[in-house]
Design an enzyme around this catalytic site. Structure first.
Site: not given
Length: 266
Positions: A1-3
């Site tokens: 997933m994203c940061r």
């Protein structure tokens, strides 16, 4: 997933969070420590506020570490409120329109997480939007659609309630489609004045979220994971929490979806 990372306070150079620290957002795009996917190479984006109510925005599909324009912009731009995001796609192609942050008027929004079974409920959620709101849709991600659901649920009047009602729409659409409701929602959004964030998941395994003072009397940041570990007190935001950050204070309140009858087009 994203940061992602967001900041509110006195104007600072974006590089002080995005590119300069030892574990900056750029470093996290290559080697995140607290994400299932250590590499976040499916694009990046910035949204920052200046003298006008609407945010400026820069997005691209390159890995954040390989874009020299990003480093140059962060070195030159100062802002008292900005959002920055590096993307690891969980759905939706790698295109500029699918890169966060998403913007509508004065609002900006970015997300780490996903709507489980999205393709099975996407159409009913899109059909539940008014034409005026749906016409703002540019990309194909679940994140952008969730942002539009927030707008439809009164984001400008009631940020906390709008997120709660949008979450209920997603969960109810899943139930009606015979899909086990599954949502991971660690997001930040702003109207150019306050900064809001949420950490929630249906399985109580929401992506991480932390906040800290940037420097004494300067401002505060809220991030997916700390960009340094030396000399700064990071506080983990509890699961099922809604954060409101102003220039004067930060408040954290419990978050749960609104229980209500939802009229979803089918």
């Amino acid at each position: 997933m994203c940061r992602w990372a967001a900041y509110l306070g006195e104007a600072i150079f974006l590089e002080e969070i995005v590119t300069a620290p030892c574990h900056s957002l750029i470093v996290q795009s290559r080697h995140a420590r607290e994400a299932k996917s250590p590499t976040n190479a499916d694009g990046f984006g910035l949204a920052w506020y200046g003298d006008r109510p609407e945010p400026a925005r820069y997005r691209d599909t390159l890995p954040a570490w390989s874009d020299g324009n990003l480093a140059s912009l962060c070195r030159q731009i100062k802002s008292g409120l900005f959002l920055a995001h590096v993307r690891a796609s969980t759905g939706g192609g790698t295109s500029r329109m699918n890169c966060h942050p998403f913007v509508s008027g004065r609002w900006s929004f970015m997300h780490n997480g996903q709507i489980g079974g999205f393709e099975k409920i996407r159409r009913v959620l899109e059909n539940s939007l008014s034409d005026a709101v749906f016409d703002q849709r540019e990309g194909t991600t679940d994140s952008e659609l969730f942002f539009l659901l927030m707008i439809a649920e009164g984001l400008s009047r009631d940020p906390h309630g709008a997120v709660s009602r949008a979450t209920s729409r997603v969960l109810e659409a899943s139930r009606l489609a015979g899909v086990n409701p599954s949502l991971k929602l660690t997001a930040a959004f702003s109207d150019g004045q306050a900064l809001y964030a949420i950490r929630y998941a249906t399985d109580d395994q929401a992506p991480t979220l932390y906040t800290a003072a940037f420097a004494k009397g300067v401002g505060r940041c809220i991030v997916s994971e700390p960009f340094d570990r030396d000399g700064r007190a990071w506080h983990e935001i509890p699961q099922s929490s809604f954060v409101t950050m102003t220039r004067n204070c930060t408040s954290i309140h419990p978050f749960a979806p609104t229980v209500a009858e939802l009229a979803l087009a089918g």
